[in-house]
Design a protein around this motif. Structure first.
Motif, PDB file in Angstrom:
ATOM      1  N   LEU A 225      -4.279   5.551   5.400  1.00  0.00           N
ATOM      2  CA  LEU A 225      -5.273   4.778   4.653  1.00  0.00           C
ATOM      3  C   LEU A 225      -5.671   3.536   5.448  1.00  0.00           C
ATOM      4  O   LEU A 225      -4.824   2.850   6.003  1.00  0.00           O
ATOM      5  N   ALA A 226      -6.974   3.262   5.450  1.00  0.00           N
ATOM      6  CA  ALA A 226      -7.479   2.156   6.251  1.00  0.00           C
ATOM      7  C   ALA A 226      -6.754   0.835   5.984  1.00  0.00           C
ATOM      8  O   ALA A 226      -6.313   0.180   6.931  1.00  0.00           O
ATOM      9  N   PRO A 227      -6.582   0.427   4.747  1.00  0.00           N
ATOM     10  CA  PRO A 227      -5.941  -0.875   4.538  1.00  0.00           C
ATOM     11  C   PRO A 227      -4.448  -0.861   4.882  1.00  0.00           C
ATOM     12  O   PRO A 227      -3.853  -1.921   5.043  1.00  0.00           O
ATOM     13  N   VAL A 228      -3.876   0.295   5.011  1.00  0.00           N
ATOM     14  CA  VAL A 228      -2.446   0.379   5.325  1.00  0.00           C
ATOM     15  C   VAL A 228      -2.263   0.487   6.835  1.00  0.00           C
ATOM     16  O   VAL A 228      -1.635  -0.346   7.469  1.00  0.00           O
TER      17      VAL A 228
ATOM     18  N   ARG B  95       5.732  12.676  -5.962  1.00  0.00           N
ATOM     19  CA  ARG B  95       4.985  11.524  -5.445  1.00  0.00           C
ATOM     20  C   ARG B  95       5.072  11.374  -3.939  1.00  0.00           C
ATOM     21  O   ARG B  95       4.262  10.692  -3.334  1.00  0.00           O
TER      22      ARG B  95
ATOM     23  N   ASP C  68       9.259   2.682  -2.799  1.00  0.00           N
ATOM     24  CA  ASP C  68       8.510   1.439  -2.667  1.00  0.00           C
ATOM     25  C   ASP C  68       9.412   0.264  -3.021  1.00  0.00           C
ATOM     26  O   ASP C  68       9.513  -0.722  -2.284  1.00  0.00           O
TER      27      ASP C  68
ATOM     28  N   PHE D 297       5.332  -3.912   3.016  1.00  0.00           N
ATOM     29  CA  PHE D 297       4.032  -4.597   2.975  1.00  0.00           C
ATOM     30  C   PHE D 297       4.022  -5.626   1.843  1.00  0.00           C
ATOM     31  O   PHE D 297       3.588  -6.760   2.000  1.00  0.00           O
ATOM     32  N   ARG D 298       4.504  -5.197   0.702  1.00  0.00           N
ATOM     33  CA  ARG D 298       4.490  -6.069  -0.468  1.00  0.00           C
ATOM     34  C   ARG D 298       5.364  -7.301  -0.232  1.00  0.00           C
ATOM     35  O   ARG D 298       4.956  -8.438  -0.497  1.00  0.00           O
TER      36      ARG D 298
ATOM     37  N   ASP E 166       2.522  17.773   1.957  1.00  0.00           N
ATOM     38  CA  ASP E 166       2.201  18.425   3.228  1.00  0.00           C
ATOM     39  C   ASP E 166       2.970  19.726   3.367  1.00  0.00           C
ATOM     40  O   ASP E 166       2.424  20.768   3.726  1.00  0.00           O
TER      41      ASP E 166
ATOM     42  N   ALA F  51       3.718  -9.635   2.184  1.00  0.00           N
ATOM     43  CA  ALA F  51       2.613 -10.353   1.558  1.00  0.00           C
ATOM     44  C   ALA F  51       3.137 -11.516   0.726  1.00  0.00           C
ATOM     45  O   ALA F  51       2.618 -12.639   0.794  1.00  0.00           O
TER      46      ALA F  51
ATOM     47  N   THR G 105       5.706   0.943   2.440  1.00  0.00           N
ATOM     48  CA  THR G 105       4.715   0.292   1.568  1.00  0.00           C
ATOM     49  C   THR G 105       5.366  -0.867   0.816  1.00  0.00           C
ATOM     50  O   THR G 105       4.717  -1.878   0.548  1.00  0.00           O
TER      51      THR G 105
END
Lengths: 346, 346
Positions: free
Chosen positions: A292-295, A77, A233, A265-266, A83, A269, A262
């Motif tokens: 990623l755009a929202p990140v 994951r 996470d 972020f949670r 990469d 929020a 990430t």
DNA sequence: ACCCCCTCGTGGAACGTTATACGAACCCTG
DNA sequence: CAGGGTTCGTATAACGTTCCACGAGGGGGT
């Protein structure tokens, strides 16, 4: 023509018979060994394609190499590993070697040990171990028998090659960036140290030490705070919760891995904190999630594909006996700034 | 005691000598075959542990099984595949089989064919192919020789087992949800059809057809629009750009894969559209990305881990000859609503 | 006591490949 | 044209395991 569906496999003997030569001759052609005339090579080769011959890897494994390279990684994951793999795959693409991945699912020592042994049992010709959790002594023992490259750990050994990143420099980039924006209270999310692993210089150790040094360099040693909640996470979430609900919440968090970011972020929020308005956040590894755009996470790029390619190259050098001395390759990281970092209180 | 670092490997012969029995006897113990007394089993087993014996998989491969299972997947980056793998791994964890992953990096037919052959050459006992891009006839041929499970494609065959999702039902959930919110102009991002693959029922075909049917069921057949820009971040971006800059931009987009949905986020951000305010977005597969706080993507959950576990179970049944008839297992999807979908113009 | 059958263990022939050792041509040189 | 080297091809012994065929011993049943 047809690779023989369920029936018999085409063997070297069949090819030999069809070409009217001995099996040894076919073997020679196969390995392009010395002592085969162009004429014979031609005949054998056409016989091989006509019969659809494919070498039996297990049989080869009994006598010599299996033309198989194994990569061990903790979790499929982690996008950074992907990469790395891409680089490894690219380098191996037009060689004879096949690449197989063993994923331990977790970073449990026991699982990984089982997997490594499974690879050795299958006579793999070379191993690439990505941040292995197995004890160092075990890796040294394995590496004595099979060419091995270790990615991530900074503990070198004459037994294996190392591919690492100059983590110290990467951390400096992050802290300098955050301090430059005006942050002083910068906390760090790290990974708990595994007991008994014998690796003194796992990436997280380097990063952690570099973090403390960088803070000290800016005269912020007193404000340095590390939470060891883990590179995941969930770990990021727990660590961030602990920090953000403390008496003096930091204005910036530096997560040692994007995947932990990430989770931050949670947590933010849930606490009603805006990023980067109320909290600046930086990650590490510049994985695809960060982009990623929202990140849009500020992160340190390690050039994973390049590291993977390097690892594969080192392994091939060993396999082809072009080198017998262990080396360490360190690459330079750079910072990718995105929307998750801004001046405090912006 | 020690697994013999670089020197000689411990073989069945060594064990036999040490236990004072024949190699055949040791072999019997190993395979727990018929005709071994408890006393002998005991002696042999203690000799094995004392010497640190590990069976030589390549040698086994020459005569019978290798106790190796291969999984083929197109991209290690697709988080849904990681879910599947987790399930496969869980089921195989306490069996004798080792699991190796072959990742083709791309969904190029040629690469995948090479990989599958590499697995067959290495005498792997069973294969799990995740949405293979190789021609169906090739898979049938392979499956005639090696027990095989195909995940994703809905084309069954007597040669292999299938594990699929009831994609039609999943799509209905999404479209009903969006229509229920008040959307009418709902576009769909799909994957281009590969020519010559012979698979008539790839997941994207099912999803696409179900999308059209669902739209028709709601009397919205005229508004149905499909863009075949591919299941990738870039594909999602391009497809969304095309849709959102058209004369009549849709109010909702249903992406056939979460990874494509992330590209839609990027396109929307560039065009200054808020999600879900100006555009509702739903994905498919409910990968871990969808659950990330800053993403929060409504998606269809396929229970990947369960599907993976099923696939592994089916394979074991075949390997142990407990079944010789091909089966198809279909599981039921369900919808996970998050913040990316809302009534239009909310 | 004889025969039969069952249980437990051994012998040995594969499996497909590699690599070493050897032999038969051939070519060159003196 | 003898002698020596090079080139090209073959015979054959491994490698570590599986599994079939066989045999020795023992325990009933008649």
């Amino acid at each position: 023509m047809q690779p023989a569906g369920g029936s018999k496999r085409v063997t070297i003997t069949d090819v030999a018979r069809s070409a009217g030569v001995s099996t040894s001759a076919v073997s020679k052609v196969l390995r392009n060994a010395y002592g085969v005339s162009p004429a014979m090579r031609e005949r054998v080769q056409s016989a091989m394609t006509e019969l659809g011959y494919r070498p039996h890897a297990a049989a080869r494994g009994m006598r010599g190499r299996t033309y198989t390279i194994g990569v061990l990684l903790a979790s499929i994951r982690n996008a950074f590993y992907a990469d790395l793999l891409e680089g490894v795959d690219a380098r191996l693409r037009d060689t004879e070697y096949a690449l197989f991945i063993g994923s331990s699912g977790s970073s449990e020592m026991e699982d990984q040990t089982k997997l490594i042994h499974a690879m050795v049992d299958r006579q793999m010709d070379g191993l690439i171990l990505i941040a292995p959790a197995v004890p160092r002594s075990e890796v040294v023992r394995i590496a004595a028998g099979v060419p091995t490259v270790v990615i991530g750990h900074h503990d070198p050994s004459p037994a294996y090659d190392c591919v690492v990143n100059q983590d110290g420099a990467g951390v400096d980039l992050v802290i300098d960036h955050l301090v430059g924006l005006g942050h002083r209270d910068i906390a760090h999310l790290s990974h708990p140290t595994v007991r008994g692993s014998q690796w003194k210089q796992r990436p997280e150790h380097h990063v952690r030490a570099a973090y403390r040094e960088a803070m000290a360099r800016h005269g912020l040693a007193d404000l340095a705070r590390v939470v060891h909640s883990g590179y995941s996470d969930e770990g990021g979430y727990r660590g961030a919760m602990e920090l953000l609900t403390s008496a003096h919440p930091p204005t910036a968090i530096f997560a040692g891995a994007d995947v932990a970011a990430t989770g931050v972020f949670r947590a933010a929020a849930e606490l009603g904190l805006r990023i980067p308005g109320d909290l600046s956040l930086a990650g590490y590894n510049n994985t695809s999630v960060a982009a990623l755009a929202p990140v849009s996470l500020t992160s340190v790029d390690q050039a994973g594909a390049m590291m993977g390619e390097t690892a594969a190259r080192l392994l091939l050098e060993r396999l082809e006996k072009r080198r017998d001395r262990a080396v360490v390759m360190a690459s330079t990281p750079h910072l990718v700034t995105r929307d998750s970092t801004a001046p405090p209180g912006a």
